[in-house]
Design a protein around this motif. Structure first.
Motif, PDB file in Angstrom:
ATOM      1  N   ARG A   1      76.416  74.997  35.797  1.00 56.43           N
ATOM      2  CA  ARG A   1      75.907  75.817  36.905  1.00 56.43           C
ATOM      3  C   ARG A   1      74.502  76.355  36.588  1.00 56.43           C
ATOM      4  O   ARG A   1      73.586  76.289  37.403  1.00 56.43           O
ATOM      5  CB  ARG A   1      76.883  76.975  37.169  1.00 56.43           C
ATOM      6  N   ASP A   2      74.330  76.880  35.356  1.00 55.94           N
ATOM      7  CA  ASP A   2      73.041  77.468  34.971  1.00 55.94           C
ATOM      8  C   ASP A   2      71.926  76.425  34.992  1.00 55.94           C
ATOM      9  O   ASP A   2      70.816  76.698  35.451  1.00 55.94           O
ATOM     10  CB  ASP A   2      73.131  78.090  33.575  1.00 55.94           C
ATOM     11  N   GLN A   3      72.232  75.227  34.477  1.00 53.41           N
ATOM     12  CA  GLN A   3      71.201  74.179  34.454  1.00 53.41           C
ATOM     13  C   GLN A   3      70.771  73.801  35.858  1.00 53.41           C
ATOM     14  O   GLN A   3      69.577  73.674  36.147  1.00 53.41           O
ATOM     15  CB  GLN A   3      71.732  72.938  33.720  1.00 53.41           C
ATOM     16  N   LYS A   4      71.763  73.660  36.758  1.00 52.53           N
ATOM     17  CA  LYS A   4      71.440  73.287  38.143  1.00 52.53           C
ATOM     18  C   LYS A   4      70.643  74.404  38.822  1.00 52.53           C
ATOM     19  O   LYS A   4      69.678  74.154  39.525  1.00 52.53           O
ATOM     20  CB  LYS A   4      72.718  73.017  38.938  1.00 52.53           C
ATOM     21  N   GLN A   5      71.087  75.649  38.577  1.00 54.95           N
ATOM     22  CA  GLN A   5      70.434  76.790  39.203  1.00 54.95           C
ATOM     23  C   GLN A   5      68.975  76.889  38.769  1.00 54.95           C
ATOM     24  O   GLN A   5      68.082  77.152  39.568  1.00 54.95           O
ATOM     25  CB  GLN A   5      71.172  78.057  38.793  1.00 54.95           C
ATOM     26  N   MET A   6      68.756  76.675  37.486  1.00 51.60           N
ATOM     27  CA  MET A   6      67.409  76.757  36.921  1.00 51.60           C
ATOM     28  C   MET A   6      66.533  75.649  37.521  1.00 51.60           C
ATOM     29  O   MET A   6      65.369  75.865  37.834  1.00 51.60           O
ATOM     30  CB  MET A   6      67.499  76.585  35.410  1.00 51.60           C
ATOM     31  N   ALA A   7      67.116  74.443  37.696  1.00 51.89           N
ATOM     32  CA  ALA A   7      66.357  73.318  38.267  1.00 51.89           C
ATOM     33  C   ALA A   7      65.969  73.646  39.714  1.00 51.89           C
ATOM     34  O   ALA A   7      64.836  73.389  40.137  1.00 51.89           O
ATOM     35  CB  ALA A   7      67.189  72.047  38.221  1.00 51.89           C
ATOM     36  N   ILE A   8      66.901  74.247  40.461  1.00 51.89           N
ATOM     37  CA  ILE A   8      66.594  74.614  41.857  1.00 51.89           C
ATOM     38  C   ILE A   8      65.488  75.672  41.888  1.00 51.89           C
ATOM     39  O   ILE A   8      64.541  75.591  42.668  1.00 51.89           O
ATOM     40  CB  ILE A   8      67.858  75.126  42.581  1.00 51.89           C
TER      41      ILE A   8
END
Ligand code: NAD
Length: 314
Positions: free
Chosen positions: A301-308
């Motif tokens: 979740r954190d990786q995706k959120q950071m990418a967004i």
């Protein structure tokens, strides 16, 4: 050495009260922006909790483009409240979500703080007017409610109480902006403020639909990510409605879909959070997510959120 943004100079040092989920995340953000932090918490394992947190936060800081070293000389921790708040320019309180505890805390620190100290509470639901009720000077106390984790999420709801001065509101907005956050001045005190009220309204219906067997939990996630989530990340719900009405905008949208929305509001579920419901839904969450640990799920979740977030910034 980390340089302090010129707008942040007058907000140094910061005292963080409460070293739980939110307090530790705030403390990290403040340190990463060059501020000195006094971290207060009565818990006996404070040093251990702080060490664990700072040993694991470097990858997140680096993804955010923030420094992750040189914090030790600017961080002091302890369980002496008077010592922690004396001389602070800002206090960000993150104790348990209990009215009496927060009320007593702010009344207790009042004799030791400077006349200009900005007093912020991370409370998710309790208005500043209630928290400051036992204080002599209520003018510099207000809510600075982050979305978890404050280190990563841009939003901070800045919610003044009845007695909060315009200067304190302005100071809070300047403080959070200089930290790279997106503060929103909420004009009126309401229970739960704005972001959580919106979130909880949708969660009620999502949980009801799962409980009724209409969809699984992971299906709800996919449905939202592939539709509303994507649209709302780009335009927000209100502009989304305005654009949904075509050339006629919001008015056309309401005339066209208003009756359907009204019908849907009546049909929506009214779930109670009793023990049986909790157990039923917890079982369904294990069916949906049980193959992975919470840490594994959170990491993805954190990786995706950071990418967004990075894409948004561009
Ligand atoms: N967790 C979230 O998603 C979230 C999001 C936004 C805001 N908040 C708000 O932030 C605040 C803290 O929430 P959290 O999730 O970090 O809670 P938490 O339980 O993780 O941490 C609370 C900390 O307060 C400490 N504490 C206990 N008694 C205290 C006292 N008398 N004085 C000072 N500290 C004391 C505890 O030892 C603990 O470390 C709450 O007001 C909450 O509503 C939480």
């Amino acid at each position: 050495m980390t340089l302090i943004h010129s707008d942040l100079q007058r907000f140094n040092p910061v005292t963080v009260i409460g070293a739980g989920t939110i307090g530790l995340s705030w403390a990290t953000l403040f340190l990463a922006h060059g501020l000195s932090v006094r971290l207060f918490d009565p818990r006996t394992d404070l040093q251990e909790v702080v060490d664990q947190h700072f040993n694991s936060i470097a990858p997140t800081l680096s993804l955010l483009g923030l420094p992750s070293s040189g914090f030790e000389s600017r961080l002091s921790i302890g369980s002496d409240l008077q010592h922690a708040v004396t001389g602070a320019a800002v206090i960000q309180e993150n104790g348990p979500e209990k009215l009496l505890l927060k009320q007593q805390l702010f009344a207790e620190i009042e004799p030791y703080i400077e006349p200009h100290t900005l007093l912020l509470s991370s409370s998710s639901t309790i208005p500043a007017s209630d928290i400051s009720a036992s204080m002599k000077d209520k003018s510099r106390m207000l809510i600075g409610h982050p979305f978890n984790p404050p280190l990563v999420m841009p939003l901070v709801e800045v919610v003044p109480g009845t007695f909060t001065s315009a200067k304190a509101v302005e100071d809070a907005l300047v403080f959070y902006k200089a930290l790279g956050k997106a503060p929103q001045h909420i004009q009126k005190e309401v229970f739960g403020f704005v972001a959580n009220r919106l979130q909880f309204a949708m969660l009620r219906e999502a949980m009801y639909l799962v409980d009724e067997g209409v969809v699984n939990m992971e299906d709800v996630d996919e449905i939202v990510k592939d539709s509303i989530g994507l649209r709302w990340a780009a335009a927000g719900p209100m502009l989304g409605m305005h654009l949904g009405g075509g050339q006629g905008g919001m008015e056309a949208f309401m005339r066209h879909l208003g009756p359907t929305m009204e019908k849907s509001w009546v049909a929506q579920g009214n779930l109670m959070m009793d023990e049986e419901t909790i157990l039923r839904l917890a079982e369904k969450s294990r069916d949906s997510y049980g193959d992975l640990t919470i840490n594994e799920l959170a990491q993805t979740r954190d990786q995706k959120q950071m990418a967004i977030l990075k894409t948004r910034t561009k």
